[in-house]
Design a protein around this motif. Sequence first.
Motif, mmCIF file in Angstrom:
data_model
loop_
_atom_site.group_PDB
_atom_site.id
_atom_site.type_symbol
_atom_site.label_atom_id
_atom_site.label_comp_id
_atom_site.label_asym_id
_atom_site.label_seq_id
_atom_site.Cartn_x
_atom_site.Cartn_y
_atom_site.Cartn_z
ATOM 1 N N ILE A 141 0.836 -1.196 0.000
ATOM 2 C CA ILE A 141 0.000 0.000 0.000
ATOM 3 C C ILE A 141 0.873 1.249 0.000
ATOM 4 O O ILE A 141 0.575 2.261 -0.637
ATOM 5 C CB ILE A 141 -0.974 -0.010 1.214
ATOM 6 C CG1 ILE A 141 -2.037 1.071 1.071
ATOM 7 C CG2 ILE A 141 -0.256 0.194 2.509
ATOM 8 C CD1 ILE A 141 -3.170 0.663 0.210
ATOM 9 N N LEU A 142 2.025 1.160 0.687
ATOM 10 C CA LEU A 142 2.958 2.280 0.753
ATOM 11 C C LEU A 142 3.552 2.553 -0.622
ATOM 12 O O LEU A 142 3.677 3.700 -1.064
ATOM 13 C CB LEU A 142 4.062 1.925 1.743
ATOM 14 C CG LEU A 142 4.958 3.062 2.166
ATOM 15 C CD1 LEU A 142 4.170 4.060 2.969
ATOM 16 C CD2 LEU A 142 6.121 2.538 2.979
ATOM 17 N N LEU A 145 0.978 4.127 -2.867
ATOM 18 C CA LEU A 145 0.816 5.540 -2.518
ATOM 19 C C LEU A 145 1.932 6.385 -3.118
ATOM 20 O O LEU A 145 1.687 7.459 -3.671
ATOM 21 C CB LEU A 145 0.827 5.706 -0.998
ATOM 22 C CG LEU A 145 -0.509 5.614 -0.290
ATOM 23 C CD1 LEU A 145 -0.311 5.589 1.204
ATOM 24 C CD2 LEU A 145 -1.373 6.794 -0.673
ATOM 25 N N LEU A 146 3.168 5.886 -2.993
ATOM 26 C CA LEU A 146 4.312 6.640 -3.520
ATOM 27 C C LEU A 146 4.213 6.801 -5.030
ATOM 28 O O LEU A 146 4.395 7.900 -5.563
ATOM 29 C CB LEU A 146 5.605 5.904 -3.176
ATOM 30 C CG LEU A 146 6.241 6.330 -1.863
ATOM 31 C CD1 LEU A 146 7.403 5.425 -1.546
ATOM 32 C CD2 LEU A 146 6.703 7.774 -1.953
ATOM 33 N N GLY A 149 1.659 9.299 -5.834
ATOM 34 C CA GLY A 149 2.121 10.667 -5.579
ATOM 35 C C GLY A 149 3.064 11.156 -6.664
ATOM 36 O O GLY A 149 2.941 12.289 -7.152
ATOM 37 N N VAL A 150 3.995 10.281 -7.071
ATOM 38 C CA VAL A 150 4.947 10.657 -8.116
ATOM 39 C C VAL A 150 4.206 10.961 -9.416
ATOM 40 O O VAL A 150 4.449 11.977 -10.073
ATOM 41 C CB VAL A 150 5.972 9.529 -8.340
ATOM 42 C CG1 VAL A 150 6.845 9.841 -9.536
ATOM 43 C CG2 VAL A 150 6.820 9.344 -7.101
ATOM 44 N N ARG A 152 1.206 11.926 -9.837
ATOM 45 C CA ARG A 152 0.500 13.208 -9.748
ATOM 46 C C ARG A 152 1.446 14.364 -9.989
ATOM 47 O O ARG A 152 1.065 15.383 -10.556
ATOM 48 C CB ARG A 152 -0.137 13.357 -8.365
ATOM 49 C CG ARG A 152 -1.490 12.721 -8.266
ATOM 50 C CD ARG A 152 -2.014 12.900 -6.866
ATOM 51 N NE ARG A 152 -2.534 14.236 -6.656
ATOM 52 C CZ ARG A 152 -3.825 14.522 -6.738
ATOM 53 N NH1 ARG A 152 -4.682 13.580 -7.011
ATOM 54 N NH2 ARG A 152 -4.254 15.736 -6.529
ATOM 55 N N GLY A 153 2.709 14.210 -9.528
ATOM 56 C CA GLY A 153 3.681 15.273 -9.732
ATOM 57 C C GLY A 153 4.080 15.407 -11.195
ATOM 58 O O GLY A 153 4.338 16.499 -11.680
ATOM 59 N N VAL A 154 4.108 14.268 -11.903
ATOM 60 C CA VAL A 154 4.560 14.284 -13.286
ATOM 61 C C VAL A 154 3.454 14.766 -14.220
ATOM 62 O O VAL A 154 3.703 15.504 -15.174
ATOM 63 C CB VAL A 154 5.030 12.868 -13.702
ATOM 64 C CG1 VAL A 154 5.397 12.835 -15.173
ATOM 65 C CG2 VAL A 154 6.219 12.451 -12.851
ATOM 66 N N ARG A 160 -5.057 15.560 -14.398
ATOM 67 C CA ARG A 160 -5.031 14.659 -13.247
ATOM 68 C C ARG A 160 -6.335 13.898 -13.064
ATOM 69 O O ARG A 160 -6.340 12.708 -12.808
ATOM 70 C CB ARG A 160 -4.717 15.443 -11.975
ATOM 71 C CG ARG A 160 -3.232 15.492 -11.715
ATOM 72 C CD ARG A 160 -2.915 16.252 -10.467
ATOM 73 N NE ARG A 160 -1.563 16.794 -10.571
ATOM 74 C CZ ARG A 160 -1.119 17.797 -9.857
ATOM 75 N NH1 ARG A 160 -1.923 18.391 -8.996
ATOM 76 N NH2 ARG A 160 0.109 18.219 -10.001
ATOM 77 N N THR A 240 -8.985 1.193 -0.351
ATOM 78 C CA THR A 240 -8.214 1.911 0.671
ATOM 79 C C THR A 240 -7.712 3.244 0.127
ATOM 80 O O THR A 240 -7.862 4.287 0.768
ATOM 81 C CB THR A 240 -7.015 1.057 1.128
ATOM 82 O OG1 THR A 240 -7.512 -0.201 1.589
ATOM 83 C CG2 THR A 240 -6.268 1.729 2.244
ATOM 84 N N LEU A 244 -8.718 6.938 1.322
ATOM 85 C CA LEU A 244 -7.753 7.930 1.793
ATOM 86 C C LEU A 244 -7.849 9.221 0.984
ATOM 87 O O LEU A 244 -7.198 10.202 1.294
ATOM 88 C CB LEU A 244 -6.336 7.373 1.687
ATOM 89 C CG LEU A 244 -6.006 6.187 2.587
ATOM 90 C CD1 LEU A 244 -4.595 5.696 2.333
ATOM 91 C CD2 LEU A 244 -6.164 6.565 4.042
ATOM 92 N N GLY A 245 -8.645 9.196 -0.081
ATOM 93 C CA GLY A 245 -8.815 10.407 -0.870
ATOM 94 C C GLY A 245 -7.763 10.579 -1.947
ATOM 95 O O GLY A 245 -7.623 11.658 -2.504
ATOM 96 N N VAL A 246 -6.991 9.525 -2.259
ATOM 97 C CA VAL A 246 -5.992 9.652 -3.310
ATOM 98 C C VAL A 246 -6.297 8.699 -4.469
ATOM 99 O O VAL A 246 -5.463 8.476 -5.318
ATOM 100 C CB VAL A 246 -4.564 9.375 -2.786
ATOM 101 C CG1 VAL A 246 -4.171 10.404 -1.772
ATOM 102 C CG2 VAL A 246 -4.473 7.990 -2.200
#
Lengths: 304, 327
Positions: A141-142, A145-146, A149-150, A152-154, A160, A240, A244-246
């Motif tokens: 899950i970690l 998530l990472l 996140g990455v 989303r940054g790219v 998005r 999950t 968590l909203g992502v």
Amino acid sequence: MNRIARAWDSDLAYSFRHSPVAVVAAFVALLIILAAALAPLIAPHDPFNPASLNLMDGFTPPMEPNAFTGNTYWLGTDNQGRDIFSAILYGARISLFVGFSAVLFAMVLGIAVGLLAAWRGGWVDSLLMRIADVQLSFPSILIALLIFGVARGVIPPAYREEMAIWVLIVAIGLSDWVQFARVVRGAAMVEKAREYVQAARVIGVHPVRIVLTHILPNVMGPVLVIATIGLALAIIAEATLSFLGVGVPPTQPSLGTLIRIGQGFLFSGEWWIILFPSIALLALALSVNLLGDWLRDALNPRLK
Amino acid sequence: MIAYVLRRIVQSVLVMLVVALVSFSLFRFVGDPVATMMGQEASQADREALRDRLGLNDPVIVQFAGYIARAASGDFGISYRLQQPVMELILSRLPATLELALISGTLAFVFGVGLGVYTALNRRGWLSGTIMTVSLVGVSLPTFLIGVLLIWVFAVELQWLPSFGRGETVDVGPWRTGLLTPSGRASIVLPAITLGLYQMTLIMRLVRAEMLEVLRTDYIKFARARGLSDRAVNFGHALKNTLVPVITITGLQLGSIIAFAIITETVFQWPGVGALFINSVQFVDIPVMAAYLMLIALIFVVINLVVDLLYYAVDPRLRLDRAAARH
């Protein structure tokens, strides 16, 4: 007809018929999958069409007529008057789509890596398996998530929303390929040493052809087991992340998003908004999980 | 022994370097740090000046070395979203997460071992059957649903316990603790159970399986034949021998507890590091994500290393295997 009769007589079908848990789990899973696939036909309302929503219908409890409009909903409505039953059908559709796609992605990637590692051996094998080891020591899950996140940054902010679901699939898939790679590698190493592979090599069959047409079909049994259990894990991972909203954007709520929305209404007493999507998620995850367990035992008599 | 220890330490450092590289790439290549920090009105000259000051014009390898040097001294830059040093943010929220992880880890271990021993000793009792069935459901329930369920029952319906936040906190030096006030202690109950439940079922099943295995061995039969009391056999001999693998797994699980705290902290609005990380993912706050990644990797690598070394020290068979493999 002959083929169906033969399938009915196979060991797998026999073990299926004699396992009540598997039959019930398969029934529940199929029911949910069918309902999700046919959602536009079955759902009494279209939860995505704002024009069909009536705010006066908001917070209608299940099976009770609304105080203002007199409309009755099986499972009640949320704050915007959206029918929970329809929302669950459409939500399950998205959860299942993400789950299936993520598992497919992880499976293809894992099989490719596993076959490559087994066939080439040497430093390729060590490198790939080292990467797998490192990834396996972190919870998936970690990692999902990472990656999310990455990504989303790219991705530029304008895209998005529409990319979110694909990003989610890639994130869950990438967090889950290691299991496939390890199992395929192990099984393929065994097959590689067998006579038929050596014979194929001797007569000069191209290595890619040997791996794909001879070794691959023989390692698919365990892959199927992992894929089934992986589907349950992927569905839970998606829920999950959305909770968590992502995860998926709120415009296309999955089961996890519905639970996230419902949590806010728990304190004001509208329990049905969160309860029914949770039950749907649990039924889906549990039934797929039980099917996976059964499949593992059925394909692996030694484990009993 | 020394060679083994050294090799494990070198491996751990290598893993950390790889993670640092990932974290650095995040920092350097995802988004444009200059654009994020300057805003839209800055002139081209200002941008170049900042670019130079941040060292973004140096060769990448020099930048990476600088990043590691700064990370080692605890400098992870400034959060894009909160405009505070990342390390300060993480340190201010770390006590909340560590308290939660520690309490739920302890709960999971005590109840896991207790229930595991009970179900192994009374294998056919109805209570054992119930515990095993419930644990099966517990494994299938996603963490966030457990949290929501507990909130519904104990916070909304029964109104016994608070459902969000840490309650009142007290500063003990740099450590902000919630364990010294009644409201703080009440607040930690539901999150700790949510976080610990999965680990508890895991430990319970492991203890039960190991215990059943050990109870079948000859030395236990012999101990019974010698007329030792049940208590001495069950707890003095059997339990002691099951605990080695259990402690290993528990140690390794401590890392996942800290990672899964992300979910629990979101459900209960617990002001810990996990909640900070989720916010950083939502707002693409790269420095916080990069620092969190390093922090978690460090925790995992250290735990793995310690467990491996302990295992090596405790289990003589590992040493024998190694010696045999060399010949």
